[in-house]
Design a protein around this motif. Structure first.
Motif, PDB file in Angstrom:
ATOM      1  N   ASN A 191      24.400  47.868  34.471  1.00 16.47           N
ATOM      2  CA  ASN A 191      25.557  47.196  33.868  1.00 16.47           C
ATOM      3  C   ASN A 191      26.647  47.061  34.923  1.00 16.47           C
ATOM      4  N   TRP A 192      26.655  45.949  35.646  1.00 17.48           N
ATOM      5  CA  TRP A 192      27.626  45.798  36.740  1.00 17.48           C
ATOM      6  C   TRP A 192      29.050  45.627  36.226  1.00 17.48           C
ATOM      7  N   LYS A 193      29.219  45.113  35.012  1.00 17.57           N
ATOM      8  CA  LYS A 193      30.562  44.970  34.457  1.00 17.57           C
ATOM      9  C   LYS A 193      31.196  46.332  34.203  1.00 17.57           C
ATOM     10  N   GLN A 194      30.377  47.269  33.760  1.00 21.13           N
ATOM     11  CA  GLN A 194      30.877  48.628  33.556  1.00 21.13           C
ATOM     12  C   GLN A 194      31.287  49.245  34.890  1.00 21.13           C
ATOM     13  N   LEU A 195      30.521  48.974  35.943  1.00 20.77           N
ATOM     14  CA  LEU A 195      30.869  49.463  37.275  1.00 20.77           C
ATOM     15  C   LEU A 195      32.180  48.861  37.758  1.00 20.77           C
ATOM     16  N   VAL A 196      32.389  47.589  37.461  1.00 23.31           N
ATOM     17  CA  VAL A 196      33.642  46.929  37.860  1.00 23.31           C
ATOM     18  C   VAL A 196      34.824  47.609  37.202  1.00 23.31           C
ATOM     19  N   ARG A 197      34.713  47.876  35.905  1.00 23.64           N
ATOM     20  CA  ARG A 197      35.824  48.512  35.187  1.00 23.64           C
ATOM     21  C   ARG A 197      36.104  49.903  35.742  1.00 23.64           C
ATOM     22  N   ALA A 198      35.035  50.640  36.057  1.00 26.79           N
ATOM     23  CA  ALA A 198      35.219  51.975  36.634  1.00 26.79           C
ATOM     24  C   ALA A 198      35.847  51.880  38.020  1.00 26.79           C
ATOM     25  N   TRP A 199      35.424  50.893  38.780  1.00 25.48           N
ATOM     26  CA  TRP A 199      35.965  50.661  40.132  1.00 25.48           C
ATOM     27  C   TRP A 199      37.468  50.385  40.074  1.00 25.48           C
ATOM     28  N   LEU A 200      37.866  49.497  39.162  1.00 24.54           N
ATOM     29  CA  LEU A 200      39.285  49.140  39.047  1.00 24.54           C
ATOM     30  C   LEU A 200      40.103  50.301  38.508  1.00 24.54           C
TER      31      LEU A 200
END
Length: 212
Positions: A175-184
């Motif tokens: 789930n790359w979108k979940q990774l993006v949210r965690a990254w931000l």
């Protein structure tokens, strides 16, 4: 997109064209490298300083003149942006085809595209079997919906591109979108700590009334 056919065609095109100089060629191949990193989309965004560093161009005036020349001479399409957070748009043309144009939709063929390589010389596209790595265009759009900008999207993309779209534990990204949210979220916390840190804090009780 057949990378070798494109290279042969562009070299022949440059050979017959007396207008480009060495700086034009250096700039073009820097753009070609970025196009490859983005997996040959119909259009992608770029930042001037990134391209200047790749092409070894030290002058902004020279950069702007050369990229406009390549645009007017039909080597690529350049749409400058006045928003420093957005970046300019570039559409590269595939000279390995009869039309010389790249369709907006992803091409399907039996020809294998050349992509950046990682350890063991295995193509990056084959390192993530679940196939859930996003295109840079989709990633950039999602970063925009999260209130972030292109530079942060590029950092994220480059990081996971080098990792073969695998997590720190070595498992494929699902789930790359979940990774993006965690990254931000992580970067936002780091920024907040940096902004709120009391640089005058000390654990010692000193009497500043005493003479030195």
């Amino acid at each position: 997109m057949n990378y070798l056919k494109h290279l042969n065609a562009i070299f022949e095109k440059f050979r017959k064209d007396s207008r480009p100089n060495s700086t034009h060629l250096s700039l073009y191949f820097a753009l070609l490298h970025l196009w490859n990193l983005h997996r040959f989309p119909g259009m992608f965004f770029l930042h001037r300083q990134d391209v200047m560093d790749l092409a070894k161009i030290g002058s902004k005036t020279t950069y702007h003149q050369c990229i406009k020349d390549l645009h007017h001479w039909g080597y690529m399409h350049y749409a400058p942006s006045h928003n420093p957070l957005k970046g300019s748009r570039v559409r590269m043309f595939d000279f390995g085809t009869s039309s010389g144009q790249v369709p907006d939709k992803q091409q399907t063929s039996d020809e294998q595209a050349v992509v950046p390589l990682i350890n063991n010389n295995k193509p990056l596209l084959n390192t993530n079997k679940q196939g859930n790595s996003p295109s840079f265009e989709n990633l950039e759009k999602y970063f925009e919906t999260q209130g972030s900008d292109l530079r942060e999207a590029k950092k994220f993309f480059d990081y996971y591109q080098k990792a073969g779209w695998r997590t720190k534990a070595g498992t494929p990204v699902k789930n790359w979108k979940q990774l993006v949210r965690a990254w931000l979220h992580k970067n936002a916390n780091v920024y907040a700590v940096s902004e709120n840190r009391d640089n005058l804090y000390t654990t010692k009780n000193k009497n500043y009334g005493k003479p030195l």
